[in-house]
Design a protein around this motif. Sequence first.
Motif, mmCIF file in Angstrom:
data_model
loop_
_atom_site.group_PDB
_atom_site.id
_atom_site.type_symbol
_atom_site.label_atom_id
_atom_site.label_comp_id
_atom_site.label_asym_id
_atom_site.label_seq_id
_atom_site.Cartn_x
_atom_site.Cartn_y
_atom_site.Cartn_z
ATOM 1 N N ARG A 55 0.861 -1.170 -0.070
ATOM 2 C CA ARG A 55 -0.101 0.077 0.033
ATOM 3 C C ARG A 55 0.950 1.169 0.046
ATOM 4 O O ARG A 55 1.833 1.320 0.734
ATOM 5 N N GLN A 89 -8.416 3.187 -2.516
ATOM 6 C CA GLN A 89 -8.980 2.966 -0.847
ATOM 7 C C GLN A 89 -10.186 2.130 -1.000
ATOM 8 O O GLN A 89 -10.564 1.531 0.066
ATOM 9 N N LYS A 120 -3.158 0.449 -3.739
ATOM 10 C CA LYS A 120 -3.013 -0.801 -3.341
ATOM 11 C C LYS A 120 -2.220 -1.405 -4.541
ATOM 12 O O LYS A 120 -3.175 -1.559 -5.576
#
Length: 161
Positions: A55, A89, A120
């Motif tokens: 992330r 997100q 991500k």
Amino acid sequence: MLEALIYAATFSLTVATAVPAAYGSSVIAPAKVPRIVSSVQFPQSRWKIVRHTFRLQIPQESKPLSQLTISVPAGLTVKNKSKIGVFDQSGRQVDTNVSVDGNKVTLAFPTPVNPGTELKIAMRDVKISGVTNAWLYKVHARLVGINADLPIGFARFRFYR
């Protein structure tokens, strides 16, 4: 004499506790460049093909992100660009042009990613051929208005035996 010594010690301790030990303020400025906040390998055991996911947080004070370059460490192979996904997100896929050239993965964003976003990056089907306790992917970012790759850190993946 003993009484004077006790008074002197009491006075010294009283004065010492009345003065604050130290004043301080944070010297860390708010982040202005993206940073890696977590990484995970699945499965976490001795498999030869794994998924590496990390992330990346783009702080509010940052410029928009236009590109990421990921250096794949020796002992790992990432070949299939269709097995690399970038998500925001909320889990929505981010429009990304992916290219793989030897040990470099480049993620170019046709629409720059806005500050305040957390990405991500999931690389599936990573082939492990080496042996180590941890894999370190070096990550560089290119921001809008800055024509240079900024080193932002390492995505670190522990190898569990």
